[in-house]
Design an enzyme around this catalytic site. Structure first.
Site, PDB file in Angstrom:
ATOM      1  N   ASP A 163       7.927  -1.683  -6.412  1.00 17.69           N
ATOM      2  CA  ASP A 163       9.124  -1.247  -6.865  1.00 17.69           C
ATOM      3  C   ASP A 163       9.944  -1.939  -5.608  1.00 17.69           C
ATOM      4  O   ASP A 163      10.435  -1.391  -4.888  1.00 17.69           O
ATOM      5  CB  ASP A 163       9.054   0.155  -6.475  1.00 17.69           C
ATOM      6  CG  ASP A 163      10.405   0.907  -6.510  1.00 17.69           C
ATOM      7  OD1 ASP A 163      11.245   0.517  -7.501  1.00 17.69           O
ATOM      8  OD2 ASP A 163      10.753   1.968  -5.852  1.00 17.69           O
ATOM      9  N   GLU A 415      -1.169   2.083  -2.648  1.00 20.97           N
ATOM     10  CA  GLU A 415      -1.429   2.747  -4.076  1.00 20.97           C
ATOM     11  C   GLU A 415      -2.118   1.952  -5.113  1.00 20.97           C
ATOM     12  O   GLU A 415      -1.425   1.761  -6.267  1.00 20.97           O
ATOM     13  CB  GLU A 415       0.131   2.958  -4.460  1.00 20.97           C
ATOM     14  CG  GLU A 415       0.862   3.926  -3.762  1.00 20.97           C
ATOM     15  CD  GLU A 415       2.088   4.592  -4.247  1.00 20.97           C
ATOM     16  OE1 GLU A 415       2.646   4.027  -5.093  1.00 20.97           O
ATOM     17  OE2 GLU A 415       2.504   5.498  -3.539  1.00 20.97           O
ATOM     18  N   TYR A 470       5.242  12.737  -3.145  1.00 25.72           N
ATOM     19  CA  TYR A 470       6.866  13.044  -3.802  1.00 25.72           C
ATOM     20  C   TYR A 470       7.050  14.292  -4.334  1.00 25.72           C
ATOM     21  O   TYR A 470       7.686  14.484  -5.199  1.00 25.72           O
ATOM     22  CB  TYR A 470       7.215  11.888  -4.425  1.00 25.72           C
ATOM     23  CG  TYR A 470       7.428  10.494  -3.811  1.00 25.72           C
ATOM     24  CD1 TYR A 470       8.682  10.146  -3.236  1.00 25.72           C
ATOM     25  CD2 TYR A 470       6.260   9.567  -3.478  1.00 25.72           C
ATOM     26  CE1 TYR A 470       8.773   9.239  -2.429  1.00 25.72           C
ATOM     27  CE2 TYR A 470       6.590   8.395  -3.132  1.00 25.72           C
ATOM     28  CZ  TYR A 470       7.561   8.354  -2.243  1.00 25.72           C
ATOM     29  OH  TYR A 470       7.751   6.935  -1.681  1.00 25.72           O
ATOM     30  N   GLU A 506       4.619   7.829   3.149  1.00 26.46           N
ATOM     31  CA  GLU A 506       5.764   7.930   2.369  1.00 26.46           C
ATOM     32  C   GLU A 506       6.130   9.171   1.843  1.00 26.46           C
ATOM     33  O   GLU A 506       5.326  10.014   1.444  1.00 26.46           O
ATOM     34  CB  GLU A 506       5.680   6.981   1.134  1.00 26.46           C
ATOM     35  CG  GLU A 506       5.852   5.338   1.090  1.00 26.46           C
ATOM     36  CD  GLU A 506       5.644   4.711  -0.280  1.00 26.46           C
ATOM     37  OE1 GLU A 506       5.898   5.110  -1.140  1.00 26.46           O
ATOM     38  OE2 GLU A 506       5.251   3.450  -0.237  1.00 26.46           O
TER      39      GLU A 506
HETATM   40  C1  GCB Z   1       5.843   4.496  -4.021  1.00 31.21           C
HETATM   41  C2  GCB Z   1       5.742   3.295  -3.706  1.00 31.21           C
HETATM   42  C3  GCB Z   1       7.061   2.688  -3.235  1.00 31.21           C
HETATM   43  C4  GCB Z   1       8.092   3.043  -4.066  1.00 31.21           C
HETATM   44  C5  GCB Z   1       8.323   4.562  -3.890  1.00 31.21           C
HETATM   45  C6  GCB Z   1       9.384   5.005  -4.753  1.00 31.21           C
HETATM   46  O1  GCB Z   1       4.918   5.398  -3.997  1.00 31.21           O
HETATM   47  O2  GCB Z   1       4.807   2.841  -2.758  1.00 31.21           O
HETATM   48  O3  GCB Z   1       6.862   1.113  -3.242  1.00 31.21           O
HETATM   49  O4  GCB Z   1       9.348   2.355  -3.480  1.00 31.21           O
HETATM   50  O5  GCB Z   1       7.028   5.117  -4.315  1.00 31.21           O
HETATM   51  O6  GCB Z   1      10.561   5.191  -4.241  1.00 31.21           O
HETATM   52  O7  GCB Z   1       9.129   5.485  -5.946  1.00 31.21           O
END
Ligand code: GCB
Length: 597
Positions: A163, A415, A470, A506
């Site tokens: 991403d 990941e 997330y 993250e």
């Molecule tokens: C993740 C990735 C990261 C993305 C992020 C997102 O899990 O490791 O590279 O930018 O999520 O914002 O979706």
């Protein structure tokens, strides 16, 4: 892989600046041997920078294949009798280098330096033509991987499962440097301490000698006063009343290795050395024997116009903002950063999780990026070819960064698929390789949200649990109450499964600057602040949590897609580094934590 430097025996010339530039649209450059003559193009390109956003031309931005850089270089006339080298701090993702008409270097892997000894091809005092072709293609075997497709009308298109935008070009500096013929080829230090006595175990590799030369090592303190010295290519230096390198309080000694023949100095190389230890102890992460709690971000090398190009001024600005917000650490998500960044972190006491460019080793993600989900560990997927390049990526990273006191964890992938059959077979040898190359630092991989503790197969191979989560964004979007319960439940499951220190590497929602809502609506600035506050409540309840790194430090550019509006907006700062309100909330929490955790 010592960084070139000026010393009593070495000189260095920076080759940054403007290069002639040509995009190889029809892939004829190698066949027509463009290195044989001045490039037939009106374009010029600044180095270092990504070329993609510099030209207002979609064809250049979307180009898949080679671009060519060229300039004339005069070799200093005083270099007669020296070995002469050219070095590229990176060429993303593959670079080929010609000196006049001779190919002198070729390197794959877009975030690592490489060099060539060009002594036989140049004359001190004279000019040579330096030509570099740079390829931005990602294939299933490269690190990171990608796929190239050709449209019916013949256009090549690059897709990838990570991403961030596939910026390319000469992102870092280019150098011409001299070394003597007998050289300090490599230095490795391992530091420690007991009570007030510090130790620096060193080992020095030399090259080009006859074996009759002598090697001496001296260690100076930050004021330049000699602390101790020793003879021989390996040994242990002892420092009475050592000043340790600490997070937030860096202290660097300098170790100078010298090679002599009789009384004559043949080579001298100086390496900054921070004395500190790193250790995982139960559920704690210890730096210098004291529990350390990571605060900070996953970052990106990403700026307006220059893309992934290194800029010292932008770097200082980013570090100043880290300091302002009270962060003590960052992860080099999702590739190794410029060496200047690592050195800056060393000098300023910032702690680094150092990551390879192995991102996108999860073919199930195809569905997220507009394609279809596939199996990962199959031939033609993440297979033996990928593993070979992954080994190279790990080996080069450790070789380049092993002496940085700021680096406390190696992250060997972001990941990957960690739950499919084949994952263990793929990762066990890589974890072992990393440990063999550097037995002193904890090793981890970053776990994806699909690989919950009931499914994940890899954690016991690693020292720390690194999680990207997330809840409240990709799942439970807009429902922070459910998200809070789900998050806490999962963290406790990880703790029960492995009992290792855990870092949230993250967490964060996309946030549109200027969008406000009293309803905690996703995308609003208020939602970002509430989301982070929720995670922090949970972290504070789970003992095994030893760190929080928000995704992301700043907004950054990505490929096109329905998930992104001019890039990823999870930054706590905008892409031009203005704070969103969450930045103030983090500043409050992290400055307060600095005194306690
Ligand atoms: C993740 C990735 C990261 C993305 C992020 C997102 O899990 O490791 O590279 O930018 O999520 O914002 O979706």
């Amino acid at each position: 892989m010592l960084k070139p430097q000026a010393s009593e025996t070495r000189e260095i010339v920076n080759l940054d600046g403007l290069y002639r530039f040509k995009v190889d649209f029809d892939r004829s450059g190698h066949r027509d041997e463009w290195f044989r003559a001045p490039l037939d193009s009106d374009l010029e390109m600044g180095v270092p920078a990504s070329y993609n956003d510099v030209f207002p031309d979609k064809a250049i931005r979307d180009h898949v294949g080679y671009v060519w850089y060229q300039r004339d270089v005069r070799v200093p006339r005083g270099w007669a009798g020296e070995r002469i080298h050219v070095r590229l701090d990176s060429a993303t993702h593959e670079g080929m280098v010609w000196v006049d008409e001779t190919l002198v270097a070729q390197h794959t892997g877009g975030y690592m330096p490489f060099s060539a000894d060009i002594t036989e091809h140049v004359t001190p005092g004279q000019v040579f033509r330096l030509t570099i072709s740079v390829n931005n293609e990602l294939t299933q075997a490269t690190i990171p991987p990608g796929t190239i497709t050709v449209t019916e009308d013949g256009r090549r298109q690059q897709s990838y499962l990570h991403d961030f935008y596939n910026y390319a070009g000469l992102h870092r500096s280019v150098w011409l440097f001299s070394t003597p013929s007998v050289t300090v080829d490599d230095i490795t230090v391992v530091t420690g301490f007991e009570a007030s006595a510090g130790s620096v175990e060193y080992s020095i590799a030399t090259a080009g000698g006859t074996g009759s030369e002598t090697v001496t090592v001296s260690l100076r303190d930050a004021d330049g006063a000699e602390v101790t010295h020793a003879d021989g290519v390996r040994g242990t230096l002892t420092i009475a009343d050592v000043v340790l390198w600490k997070p937030g309080a860096a202290y660097l000694y300098s170790l100078t290795a010298e090679i002599r023949d009789g009384g004559r100095l043949l080579d001298s190389y100086t390496l900054p050395v921070g004395v500190r230890t790193v250790e995982v102890h139960g559920k704690e992460f210890l730096i210098n024997g004291e529990p350390f709690y990571f605060t900070g971000f996953g970052m990106h090398e990403d700026h307006v116009a220059i893309g992934k190009g290194h800029s010292n001024a932008q770097m200082v600005n980013d570090f100043q903002l880290l300091d302002w917000v009270g962060a003590n650490s960052f992860r080099t998500s999702h590739y190794p950063y410029a060496e200047e960044v690592m050195e800056f972190a060393d000098r300023h006491g910032i702690v680094v999780i150092d990551e390879t460019a192995a991102v996108g080793l999860h073919l199930g993600f195809g569905a997220v990026f507009g394609g279809i989900a596939k199996k990962t560990y199959v031939e033609g997927g993440v297979d033996a070819n990928t593993a070979a390049n992954h080994r190279q990526a790990i080996s080069e990273l450790v070789a380049r960064d092993k002496n940085h006191p700021s680096v406390v964890i190696w992250s060997i992938a972001n990941e990957p698929n960690g739950s499919e059959e084949g994952a263990r077979e793929y990762f066990a040898p890589l974890a072992e390789l990393t440990r063999r190359l550097d037995p002193t630092r904890p090793v981890g991989y970053v776990n994806v949200m699909f690989d919950t503790p009931d499914k994940e197969l890899l954690g016991d191979l690693f020292d720390v649990v690194l999680l990207n989560r997330y809840y409240g964004w990709y799942v439970n979007n807009g429902d922070l109450e459910t998200a809070e319960q789900s998050l806490e439940k999962e963290l406790r499951e990880w703790d029960a499964k492995y009992g290792k220190p855990m870092i949230m590497t993250e967490y964060g929602p996309d946030t549109m600057p200027g969008f406000h809502s009293i309803y905690e609506q996703p995308w609003s600035e208020e939602y970002q602040a509430a989301f982070l506050a929720m995670y922090h409540r949970v972290f504070d309840r789970v003992d095994a949590m030893v760190g929080e790194q928000v995704w992301n430090f700043a907004d950054f550019q990505t490929s096109n897609g329905i998930m992104r509006v001019d890039g990823n907006k999870k930054g706590v700062f905008t892409r031009d580094r203005r704070p969103k309100p969450a930045a103030y909330a983090l500043r409050k929490r992290w400055t307060a934590l600095a005194g306690t955790k």
